[in-house]
Design a protein around this motif. Structure first.
Motif, PDB file in Angstrom:
ATOM      1  N   VAL A   1       0.848  -1.198   0.000  1.00 41.27           N
ATOM      2  CA  VAL A   1       0.000   0.000   0.000  1.00 41.27           C
ATOM      3  C   VAL A   1       0.881   1.245   0.000  1.00 41.27           C
ATOM      4  O   VAL A   1       2.050   1.199   0.375  1.00 41.27           O
ATOM      5  CB  VAL A   1      -0.934   0.034   1.227  1.00 41.27           C
ATOM      6  CG1 VAL A   1      -1.962  -1.080   1.148  1.00 41.27           C
ATOM      7  CG2 VAL A   1      -0.127  -0.047   2.528  1.00 41.27           C
ATOM      8  N   PHE A   2       0.281   2.362  -0.399  1.00 41.67           N
ATOM      9  CA  PHE A   2       0.935   3.665  -0.309  1.00 41.67           C
ATOM     10  C   PHE A   2       0.355   4.388   0.900  1.00 41.67           C
ATOM     11  O   PHE A   2      -0.865   4.390   1.106  1.00 41.67           O
ATOM     12  CB  PHE A   2       0.676   4.477  -1.574  1.00 41.67           C
ATOM     13  CG  PHE A   2       1.294   5.849  -1.559  1.00 41.67           C
ATOM     14  CD1 PHE A   2       2.636   6.024  -1.854  1.00 41.67           C
ATOM     15  CD2 PHE A   2       0.524   6.969  -1.248  1.00 41.67           C
ATOM     16  CE1 PHE A   2       3.203   7.296  -1.848  1.00 41.67           C
ATOM     17  CE2 PHE A   2       1.081   8.237  -1.232  1.00 41.67           C
ATOM     18  CZ  PHE A   2       2.425   8.398  -1.532  1.00 41.67           C
ATOM     19  N   CYS A   3       1.208   5.019   1.699  1.00 43.03           N
ATOM     20  CA  CYS A   3       0.749   5.666   2.931  1.00 43.03           C
ATOM     21  C   CYS A   3       0.976   7.176   2.897  1.00 43.03           C
ATOM     22  O   CYS A   3       2.026   7.646   2.453  1.00 43.03           O
ATOM     23  CB  CYS A   3       1.474   5.071   4.141  1.00 43.03           C
ATOM     24  SG  CYS A   3       1.136   3.301   4.398  1.00 43.03           S
ATOM     25  N   TYR A   4      -0.020   7.916   3.356  1.00 48.93           N
ATOM     26  CA  TYR A   4       0.060   9.376   3.443  1.00 48.93           C
ATOM     27  C   TYR A   4      -0.928   9.856   4.504  1.00 48.93           C
ATOM     28  O   TYR A   4      -1.561   9.037   5.181  1.00 48.93           O
ATOM     29  CB  TYR A   4      -0.211  10.019   2.088  1.00 48.93           C
ATOM     30  CG  TYR A   4      -1.628   9.903   1.575  1.00 48.93           C
ATOM     31  CD1 TYR A   4      -2.409  11.034   1.386  1.00 48.93           C
ATOM     32  CD2 TYR A   4      -2.197   8.663   1.246  1.00 48.93           C
ATOM     33  CE1 TYR A   4      -3.709  10.956   0.896  1.00 48.93           C
ATOM     34  CE2 TYR A   4      -3.486   8.564   0.753  1.00 48.93           C
ATOM     35  CZ  TYR A   4      -4.240   9.712   0.588  1.00 48.93           C
ATOM     36  OH  TYR A   4      -5.514   9.621   0.108  1.00 48.93           O
ATOM     37  N   LEU A   5      -1.069  11.159   4.695  1.00 48.73           N
ATOM     38  CA  LEU A   5      -1.994  11.694   5.682  1.00 48.73           C
ATOM     39  C   LEU A   5      -3.326  12.033   5.020  1.00 48.73           C
ATOM     40  O   LEU A   5      -3.362  12.635   3.945  1.00 48.73           O
ATOM     41  CB  LEU A   5      -1.421  12.949   6.348  1.00 48.73           C
ATOM     42  CG  LEU A   5      -0.124  12.777   7.145  1.00 48.73           C
ATOM     43  CD1 LEU A   5       0.261  14.108   7.792  1.00 48.73           C
ATOM     44  CD2 LEU A   5      -0.240  11.689   8.191  1.00 48.73           C
ATOM     45  N   ASP A   6      -4.432  11.680   5.680  1.00 53.13           N
ATOM     46  CA  ASP A   6      -5.754  11.966   5.133  1.00 53.13           C
ATOM     47  C   ASP A   6      -6.162  13.407   5.460  1.00 53.13           C
ATOM     48  O   ASP A   6      -5.368  14.211   5.969  1.00 53.13           O
ATOM     49  CB  ASP A   6      -6.786  10.955   5.621  1.00 53.13           C
ATOM     50  CG  ASP A   6      -7.021  11.015   7.133  1.00 53.13           C
ATOM     51  OD1 ASP A   6      -6.537  11.965   7.788  1.00 53.13           O
ATOM     52  OD2 ASP A   6      -7.697  10.104   7.664  1.00 53.13           O
ATOM     53  N   TYR A   7      -7.424  13.751   5.202  1.00 50.91           N
ATOM     54  CA  TYR A   7      -7.905  15.118   5.422  1.00 50.91           C
ATOM     55  C   TYR A   7      -7.824  15.530   6.891  1.00 50.91           C
ATOM     56  O   TYR A   7      -7.751  16.714   7.212  1.00 50.91           O
ATOM     57  CB  TYR A   7      -9.346  15.243   4.927  1.00 50.91           C
ATOM     58  CG  TYR A   7      -9.474  15.208   3.423  1.00 50.91           C
ATOM     59  CD1 TYR A   7      -9.141  16.317   2.647  1.00 50.91           C
ATOM     60  CD2 TYR A   7      -9.926  14.064   2.772  1.00 50.91           C
ATOM     61  CE1 TYR A   7      -9.258  16.297   1.268  1.00 50.91           C
ATOM     62  CE2 TYR A   7     -10.048  14.036   1.382  1.00 50.91           C
ATOM     63  CZ  TYR A   7      -9.716  15.146   0.640  1.00 50.91           C
ATOM     64  OH  TYR A   7      -9.818  15.123  -0.726  1.00 50.91           O
ATOM     65  N   ASP A   8      -7.846  14.538   7.802  1.00 56.21           N
ATOM     66  CA  ASP A   8      -7.756  14.828   9.236  1.00 56.21           C
ATOM     67  C   ASP A   8      -6.333  14.703   9.755  1.00 56.21           C
ATOM     68  O   ASP A   8      -6.113  14.617  10.973  1.00 56.21           O
ATOM     69  CB  ASP A   8      -8.686  13.878  10.007  1.00 56.21           C
ATOM     70  CG  ASP A   8     -10.153  14.098   9.654  1.00 56.21           C
ATOM     71  OD1 ASP A   8     -10.554  15.265   9.544  1.00 56.21           O
ATOM     72  OD2 ASP A   8     -10.882  13.098   9.466  1.00 56.21           O
TER      73      ASP A   8
END
Length: 278
Positions: free
Chosen positions: A49-56
């Protein structure tokens, strides 16, 4: 360690109402929302998977393929400009921010720019910058001449095309080394032709095996590669046909063919020419 901005190979830990929780060997976990959960899976198996920060601003995983990852330079389109900066489309739901301070020129909605993706130390978020030079250096070059490299085309100059080499250095492809159309943002392979005393890099787009060939042979070889290894042209073809394909005279074309034939790189047949396996 779960790395933001990169692909992670994580273990499926548990299934919940909001999605799968994935974990690494250090006990960290991250949510893969339901919309990205594969149809078939088993607890305990690994998933990339690719990981990043969501809207929160929470770490989240996705199976979507982003157009740019941490440390890369890519051509992206501006989706929106607001009081925070320019937001780029990069293949994920949440757009990638280019703050105003990281814009070399004021970005406009709908326009395309080559940007660099990095992790902002203050916010912990993935952001991008259009000020490319601050992320590149030719002070130390750990490369050899004719070593294969990856290139990102950034701009056209009076001499040729500026390129980013292996996501680290600046290089130049001279116009007389270009035998096919290229555009800003293209990600293409190349070779280190010359490392100058001041560490400037001259780049060739030709395969390693053609570095000693004269220019006409190089061009014929390149067009053959682009055409899948065969062309319906040969030394008996008309000057007009040869000029249309290779932008060279029939005399020059025949000279290049002779070079390639002597070097056992092509086979000449009645219906055309084809590449021989190295």
């Amino acid at each position: 360690m779960i790395e933001l901005g990169r692909k992670n190979n994580l273990e499926i830990l548990r299934d919940t109402s909001v999605g799968l929780f994935l974990g690494d060997e250090e006990g960290n976990d991250v949510l893969l929302p339901n919309k990205y959960v594969p149809t078939n899976y088993e607890i305990g198996e690994k998933i990339t998977v690719f990981c990043y920060l969501d809207y929160d601003e929470r770490p989240v995983a996705t199976t979507l393929e982003p157009d740019i990852m941490l440390g890369e330079f890519r051509l992206l389109q501006v989706a929106e400009v607001n009081e925070f900066g320019a937001f780029m489309q990069w293949g994920l739901e949440k757009h990638l921010l280019v703050p105003f301070r990281e814009q070399r020129v004021k970005m406009k909605e709908g326009q395309w720019y080559v940007v660099h993706c990095y992790l902002d130390e203050r916010s912990g978020r993935l952001v991008a910058s259009n000020k490319l030079d601050k992320f590149l250096s030719n002070d130390t070059i750990d490369l050899k001449e004719w070593e294969r490299v990856n290139l990102v085309v950034t701009r056209q100059t009076d001499l040729g095309w500026e390129v980013i080499v292996n996501e680290r250095h600046k290089g130049l492809v001279y116009f007389n080394e270009v035998f096919k159309p290229i555009n800003i943002g293209d990600v293409i392979p190349g070779c280190i032709k010359t490392i100058r005393k001041d560490n400037k890099l001259d780049i060739s787009l030709q395969p390693l095996g053609t570095k000693v060939l004269e220019p006409a042979a190089k061009k014929i070889y390149e067009v053959l590669v682009e055409s899948g290894g065969f062309l319906g042209l040969h030394d008996k073809s008309s000057p007009e046909e040869i000029r249309d394909v290779f932008q060279m005279s029939k005399k020059t074309f025949k000279k290049g063919l002779g070079t390639l034939y002597k070097d056992r790189k092509i086979k000449i047949e009645s219906d055309g020419i084809s590449l021989l396996d190295d």
